[in-house]
Design a protein around this motif. Structure first.
Motif, short mmCIF file in Angstrom:
data_model
loop_
_atom_site.label_atom_id
_atom_site.label_comp_id
_atom_site.label_asym_id
_atom_site.label_seq_id
_atom_site.Cartn_x
_atom_site.Cartn_y
_atom_site.Cartn_z
N MET A 198 0.84 -1.18 0.00
CA MET A 198 0.00 0.00 0.00
C MET A 198 0.88 1.25 0.00
O MET A 198 1.72 1.42 0.88
CB MET A 198 -0.89 -0.01 1.25
N GLU A 199 0.72 2.06 -0.98
CA GLU A 199 1.50 3.29 -1.06
C GLU A 199 0.82 4.40 -0.27
O GLU A 199 -0.40 4.50 -0.25
CB GLU A 199 1.65 3.72 -2.51
N LEU A 200 1.63 5.21 0.40
CA LEU A 200 1.10 6.34 1.15
C LEU A 200 1.04 7.57 0.26
O LEU A 200 1.92 7.79 -0.57
CB LEU A 200 1.98 6.62 2.36
N SER A 201 0.02 8.34 0.44
CA SER A 201 -0.08 9.57 -0.34
C SER A 201 0.90 10.60 0.21
O SER A 201 1.39 10.49 1.34
CB SER A 201 -1.50 10.12 -0.28
N VAL A 202 1.19 11.60 -0.59
CA VAL A 202 2.09 12.67 -0.18
C VAL A 202 1.54 13.39 1.04
O VAL A 202 2.27 13.72 1.98
CB VAL A 202 2.31 13.66 -1.35
N THR A 203 0.22 13.57 1.07
CA THR A 203 -0.41 14.25 2.21
C THR A 203 -0.23 13.45 3.48
O THR A 203 0.10 14.00 4.54
CB THR A 203 -1.92 14.45 1.94
N THR A 204 -0.40 12.14 3.40
CA THR A 204 -0.24 11.28 4.58
C THR A 204 1.19 11.34 5.10
O THR A 204 1.42 11.45 6.31
CB THR A 204 -0.62 9.83 4.23
#
Length: 58
Positions: A1-7
């Motif tokens: 699962m990739e994390l978003s830039v915001t996260t």
């Protein structure tokens, strides 16, 4: 699962405030040496106040 830039940004941002958690203050201090850490903190703070007081008096 990739994390978003915001996260990733928010996680990094909130990690800056981790120092405000008292449970982490002595995390790196060996067992039984908490007193030395507190003593050095108090003496360092007093030293800064003495130096600033001397500067303020001049």
């Amino acid at each position: 699962m990739e994390l978003s830039v915001t996260t990733v940004f928010l996680r990094t941002f909130w990690d800056m405030f981790d120092i405000l958690n008292p449970d982490n203050w002595f995390r790196q201090v060996p067992e039984g040496m908490e007193f030395v850490g507190v003593l050095l903190t108090v003496l360092g703070s007093l030293s800064i106040m003495v130096v600033l007081g001397a500067w303020w008096q001049r």
